[in-house]
Scaffold this motif. Structure first.
Motif, PDB file in Angstrom:
ATOM      1  N   THR A 186       1.220  -0.684  -0.125  1.00  0.00           N
ATOM      2  CA  THR A 186      -0.081  -0.048  -0.480  1.00  0.00           C
ATOM      3  C   THR A 186       1.091   1.328  -0.533  1.00  0.00           C
ATOM      4  N   PRO A 187       0.374   2.116  -0.123  1.00  0.00           N
ATOM      5  CA  PRO A 187       1.340   3.997   0.310  1.00  0.00           C
ATOM      6  C   PRO A 187       1.447   3.523   1.144  1.00  0.00           C
ATOM      7  N   GLY A 188       1.036   3.173   2.151  1.00  0.00           N
ATOM      8  CA  GLY A 188       2.122   3.498   3.433  1.00  0.00           C
ATOM      9  C   GLY A 188       2.399   2.858   4.569  1.00  0.00           C
ATOM     10  N   ASN A 189       2.755   1.238   3.883  1.00  0.00           N
ATOM     11  CA  ASN A 189       3.704   0.603   4.602  1.00  0.00           C
ATOM     12  C   ASN A 189       4.429  -0.086   3.539  1.00  0.00           C
ATOM     13  N   THR A 190       4.894   0.399   2.475  1.00  0.00           N
ATOM     14  CA  THR A 190       6.300  -0.274   1.430  1.00  0.00           C
ATOM     15  C   THR A 190       6.567   1.001   0.596  1.00  0.00           C
ATOM     16  N   ASN A 191       8.419   1.237   1.232  1.00  0.00           N
ATOM     17  CA  ASN A 191       9.198   2.392   0.256  1.00  0.00           C
ATOM     18  C   ASN A 191       9.021   1.509  -0.757  1.00  0.00           C
ATOM     19  N   PRO A 192       8.804   3.258  -1.326  1.00  0.00           N
ATOM     20  CA  PRO A 192       8.485   2.811  -3.012  1.00  0.00           C
ATOM     21  C   PRO A 192       9.715   2.509  -3.744  1.00  0.00           C
ATOM     22  N   TYR A 193      11.083   3.126  -3.045  1.00  0.00           N
ATOM     23  CA  TYR A 193      12.255   2.843  -4.053  1.00  0.00           C
ATOM     24  C   TYR A 193      12.997   2.386  -3.643  1.00  0.00           C
ATOM     25  N   THR A 194      12.459   0.610  -2.433  1.00  0.00           N
ATOM     26  CA  THR A 194      13.343   0.118  -2.795  1.00  0.00           C
ATOM     27  C   THR A 194      12.169  -1.444  -3.646  1.00  0.00           C
ATOM     28  N   ASN A 195      13.366  -2.217  -4.045  1.00  0.00           N
ATOM     29  CA  ASN A 195      12.191  -3.687  -4.018  1.00  0.00           C
ATOM     30  C   ASN A 195      11.233  -3.191  -5.509  1.00  0.00           C
ATOM     31  N   PRO A 196      10.991  -2.818  -6.220  1.00  0.00           N
ATOM     32  CA  PRO A 196       9.506  -3.319  -6.775  1.00  0.00           C
ATOM     33  C   PRO A 196       9.294  -4.382  -7.125  1.00  0.00           C
ATOM     34  N   LEU A 255      12.944   5.805 -11.806  1.00  0.00           N
ATOM     35  CA  LEU A 255      14.580   6.212 -11.485  1.00  0.00           C
ATOM     36  C   LEU A 255      15.566   5.588 -12.380  1.00  0.00           C
ATOM     37  N   GLN A 256      14.681   5.405 -12.891  1.00  0.00           N
ATOM     38  CA  GLN A 256      16.274   4.108 -13.898  1.00  0.00           C
ATOM     39  C   GLN A 256      16.855   3.397 -12.708  1.00  0.00           C
ATOM     40  N   SER A 257      17.124   3.138 -11.688  1.00  0.00           N
ATOM     41  CA  SER A 257      18.205   2.754 -10.811  1.00  0.00           C
ATOM     42  C   SER A 257      18.766   1.276 -11.692  1.00  0.00           C
ATOM     43  N   ALA A 258      17.982   0.958 -12.280  1.00  0.00           N
ATOM     44  CA  ALA A 258      18.762  -0.620 -13.016  1.00  0.00           C
ATOM     45  C   ALA A 258      19.126   0.033 -14.499  1.00  0.00           C
ATOM     46  N   THR A 259      18.589   0.584 -14.866  1.00  0.00           N
ATOM     47  CA  THR A 259      18.690   1.134 -15.968  1.00  0.00           C
ATOM     48  C   THR A 259      19.127   2.489 -16.381  1.00  0.00           C
ATOM     49  N   PRO A 260      20.434   3.613 -16.024  1.00  0.00           N
ATOM     50  CA  PRO A 260      20.446   4.671 -15.856  1.00  0.00           C
ATOM     51  C   PRO A 260      21.011   4.898 -17.827  1.00  0.00           C
ATOM     52  N   TRP A 261      21.240   3.850 -18.356  1.00  0.00           N
ATOM     53  CA  TRP A 261      21.939   4.597 -19.684  1.00  0.00           C
ATOM     54  C   TRP A 261      20.546   5.194 -20.385  1.00  0.00           C
ATOM     55  N   PHE A 262      18.979   4.500 -20.117  1.00  0.00           N
ATOM     56  CA  PHE A 262      18.060   4.921 -21.112  1.00  0.00           C
ATOM     57  C   PHE A 262      16.891   5.502 -20.468  1.00  0.00           C
ATOM     58  N   PHE A 303      12.713  -0.661 -19.577  1.00  0.00           N
ATOM     59  CA  PHE A 303      13.413  -0.352 -18.147  1.00  0.00           C
ATOM     60  C   PHE A 303      12.448  -0.502 -17.279  1.00  0.00           C
ATOM     61  N   ARG A 304      12.231  -0.273 -16.037  1.00  0.00           N
ATOM     62  CA  ARG A 304      11.762  -0.766 -15.281  1.00  0.00           C
ATOM     63  C   ARG A 304      10.462   0.129 -14.840  1.00  0.00           C
ATOM     64  N   ALA A 305       8.994   0.060 -14.738  1.00  0.00           N
ATOM     65  CA  ALA A 305       8.321   0.267 -13.990  1.00  0.00           C
ATOM     66  C   ALA A 305       8.777   0.787 -12.645  1.00  0.00           C
ATOM     67  N   ASP A 306       9.440   0.920 -12.040  1.00  0.00           N
ATOM     68  CA  ASP A 306      10.128   1.012 -10.891  1.00  0.00           C
ATOM     69  C   ASP A 306       9.338   1.682  -9.675  1.00  0.00           C
ATOM     70  N   LEU A 307       8.974   3.532 -10.304  1.00  0.00           N
ATOM     71  CA  LEU A 307       7.725   3.923  -9.657  1.00  0.00           C
ATOM     72  C   LEU A 307       6.287   4.080 -10.049  1.00  0.00           C
ATOM     73  N   TYR A 308       5.462   4.169  -9.364  1.00  0.00           N
ATOM     74  CA  TYR A 308       4.077   4.679  -9.421  1.00  0.00           C
ATOM     75  C   TYR A 308       3.276   5.479  -9.399  1.00  0.00           C
ATOM     76  N   GLY A 309       2.126   5.404 -10.356  1.00  0.00           N
ATOM     77  CA  GLY A 309       1.003   7.064 -10.215  1.00  0.00           C
ATOM     78  C   GLY A 309       1.267   7.403 -12.546  1.00  0.00           C
ATOM     79  N   THR A 310       1.461   8.705 -12.116  1.00  0.00           N
ATOM     80  CA  THR A 310       1.303   9.602 -13.438  1.00  0.00           C
ATOM     81  C   THR A 310       2.133   9.850 -13.947  1.00  0.00           C
TER      82      THR A 310
END
Length: 668
Positions: free
Chosen positions: A117-127, A195-202, A223-230
């Motif tokens: 959920t938005p409140g229980n999960t750090n969005p910047y680690t392990n999507p 964030l492109q944390s796994a693929t910064p070249w893209f 690249f990974r959809a590593d965050l969510y939203g708009t």
């Protein structure tokens, strides 16, 4: 220098810049920066010239009535087809598809993201690891379009403006093959906010992570959809996106408020009747030409609006103008709650979005879910997004206006460089039994004071759902002073007395991979080494308006916003606002700047070269841009850059060996 206004004596101005940095209370590091002769020729600041805007409706105002700029006596039946106005785009049509809760795929615990959920999960680690790939093929080409009835040469993706909407679930991979079908220009696409944390070249910025895609060539982004939203994607080559190279990017994920229907992306954009390259030429014209900055002629919702055509429209533009071309329309049902995904995809203007008679509940800013709060109007600088909820409380036969306004021209005290003729875009919201050609008669009750405020909502209102507390004392603290000064022939933006210019043939990330630490001064590279936390205190001395400052590769903490020198106070220090674009206030005077204070975390997982720049197309063209080099040792020793990056540079080198690249601006 006719038409240019200069500030007071050089000694006072220099003292003002020098005083911008308050004495640090404790020892901090600063970045390593290469500086040589890339400096202004004078310490004097300049301001842009201020032409007089037209009155609402322009020369033909008596033939039209607002807010939809309709010919008197007309209804809302469009006079042009969607193909004529927007090509193959479906946005803005009543039958445009509504968005689902998520896409097909595995459903652990009933959703693609499991129990997060938005409140229980750090969005910047392990999507989430969905194992799914969403694939797209894009063809970038030139095409005549008429989003507001005025024909112009546009840039389109798959024959559409706006381009196709990218959809994915949080944790999916997104694969986009881009074909450059332009005949004389390179191009790239940037996936804004990821964030492109796994693929910064893209990340998609030429001269920074990659070489441009040469005409007749293709490039595959994955690249990974590593965050969510708009969010949205757009060209990052010169000001191409101002010509039409934009599209929405929706990543489905958990949400913090219930709603019934996802109405989909609502893209808000100022609009110019001149082609983008001519506007870049205007931006980069010498001081002696005495030209103003580019000035928008209209405003669009999902790529559509009418324009008050008059007898001079065709001769001036060289193209036809058709009145009542057509506006965007939406269907709603009484009693339901709708999610609206607002995106400022324009070139310069601050958007003020509202729905007549309705409160809007903000549930996310950029890619950050926040604790919901209600507003009358949503403020969005270029690149910013807000997800809002709208409760359809009207009767089944009602029709109401949706509005997004640029407000009064900045030349007479407003926030945006518009010509005053058609600064407000409208769309029609029809309830289930309404006549879908009828003209709504609702009026806006948003006070003018809110429309004329050139600022985002207070930081105290925008509290992230997931709490993160940045370090009180960052490892590195860097002051950045923005000025608008002369290089002897042109007025340019400088950041710490250095203006940016790209070298398309020499991507900085590829240099960093080779272990380079010294760069030409005009690359504006700030090497932050292995710093784990970086704070930027950004002072705006340029009296050219508000700057939407965008940081790639991060959701930055926004610690403070204001005018004058930062006093050290932090808003919501235990859980400050996070987003990827923040409005930096205009300078009050030559010696009283606007400021923002941002901070971001850094580790080997964020290693790359990340742009930090104003998102106004004309400002970044004029050099308002720096590169943030993070974790250079991790880049050199650990980063595995795919061979497609080198091949793209070889293709670009081959093309430029036979063709002249008309890079008249910064290149980005």
């Amino acid at each position: 220098m006719a038409g240019r206004l200069f500030s007071k004596c050089a000694a006072i101005l220099l003292a003002g810049v020098a005083s911008a940095a308050p004495a640090p209370q404790q020892q901090t590091n600063t970045a390593s920066v290469n500086t040589t002769d890339n400096t202004p020729v004078t310490t004097a600041f300049t301001t842009q010239i201020t032409p007089t805007p037209s009155s609402l409706g322009g020369p033909a105002a008596t033939n039209f009535f607002s807010p939809a700029m309709l010919l008197k006596g007309s209804n809302l039946k469009p006079h042009l087809s969607q193909q004529q106005t927007n090509g193959k785009s479906q946005l803005g049509l009543l039958h445009a598809p509504r968005l689902p809760k998520w896409l097909n795929g595995p459903l652990p615990h009933g959703t693609p993201w499991g129990p997060a959920t938005p409140g229980n999960t750090n969005p910047y680690t392990n999507p989430p690891n969905t194992g799914m790939t969403r694939s797209y093929t894009f063809h970038i080409s030139e095409q005549t379009i008429a989003p507001d009835g005025v024909e112009k040469p546009g840039l389109v993706i798959n024959g559409a403006f706006p381009g196709p909407t990218i959809e994915a679930n949080w944790g999916d991979w997104i694969d986009v093959t881009v074909y450059n079908d332009l005949s004389t220009e390179g191009t790239t696409l940037h996936w804004h906010g990821l964030l492109q944390s796994a693929t910064p070249w893209f990340d998609g910025v030429p001269a920074v992570q990659q070489c441009p895609i040469a005409p007749g060539s293709s490039f595959n982004y994955r690249f990974r959809a590593d965050l969510y939203g708009t969010s949205w994607y757009h060209s990052h080559t010169s000001a191409q996106y101002a010509g039409g190279l934009v599209g929405a990017m929706i990543i489905y994920g958990p949400h913090n408020s219930d709603y019934d229907v996802d109405l989909g992306p609502i893209m808000l954009s100022d609009w110019y009747h001149t082609d983008y390259y001519t506007l870049v030429e205007q931006t980069m014209a010498p001081i002696s030409a005495g030209l103003p900055p580019p000035i928008s002629q209209n405003n669009l919702i999902n790529g559509k609006m009418n324009y008050p055509c008059d007898a001079v429209t065709t001769p001036v533009s060289g193209f036809n103008c058709t009145p009542n071309a057509g506006i965007s329309k939406f269907n709603v049902t009484s009693g339901l709650t709708y999610r609206l995904r607002l995106i400022n995809s324009g070139a310069e203007g601050i958007q003020k979005f509202s729905i007549d008679g309705a409160k809007l509940t903000v549930i996310a800013n950029d890619f950050v879910p926040i604790q919901p709060y209600d507003v009358d109007v949503v403020t969005l600088g270029v690149g910013q997004r807000s997800d809002v909820l709208f409760k359809a409380t009207g009767k089944p036969t009602d029709a109401v206006w949706m509005r997004s306004t640029l407000g009064t021209s900045a030349f007479v005290g407003g926030c945006t460089l518009n010509d005053g003729i058609s600064p407000e875009a409208v769309a029609a919201i029809y309830y289930q039994s309404a006549n879908t050609s009828v003209v709504p008669t609702t009026v806006s009750t948003v006070p003018s004071s809110e429309i004329e405020s050139c600022a985002n909502d207070p930081l105290s209102s925008t509290v992230p759902s997931f709490k993160l507390t940045p370090p009180v004392k960052p490892h590195t603290e860097q002051i950045v002073n923005i000025t608008f000064q002369s290089n002897g022939t042109h007025d340019l933006f400088y950041m710490n007395n250095s203006t940016f210019r790209a070298d398309y043939n020499d991507p900085i990330l590829l240099d960093a991979k080779l272990g380079h630490h010294t760069f030409p001064a005009e690359y504006n590279v700030y090497d932050f080494g292995a710093s784990s936390s970086v704070s930027l205190i950004v002072y705006n001395y340029a009296q050219t308006g508000v700057h939407p400052m965008h940081l790639h590769g991060h959701n930055m903490y926004v610690l403070a916003v204001g005018t004058g020198l930062w006093d050290g106070d932090v808003v919501n220090a235990n859980n400050p606002q996070r987003r990827d674009v923040q409005l930096l206030p205009n300078a009050v005077s030559a010696t009283e700047p606007g400021h923002i204070v941002i901070q971001f975390d850094s580790s080997p997982s964020t290693a790359s070269v990340w742009p930090f720049h104003c998102h106004i197309a004309w400002h970044v063209s004029a050099g308002l841009y720096i590169n943030i080099l993070e974790q250079p040792e991790a880049i050199k020793h650990d980063m595995q850059i795919p061979s497609i990056m080198a091949q793209t540079c070889r293709d670009w080198s081959s093309w430029t060996g036979k063709n002249v690249v008309p890079e008249i601006d910064s290149g980005l």
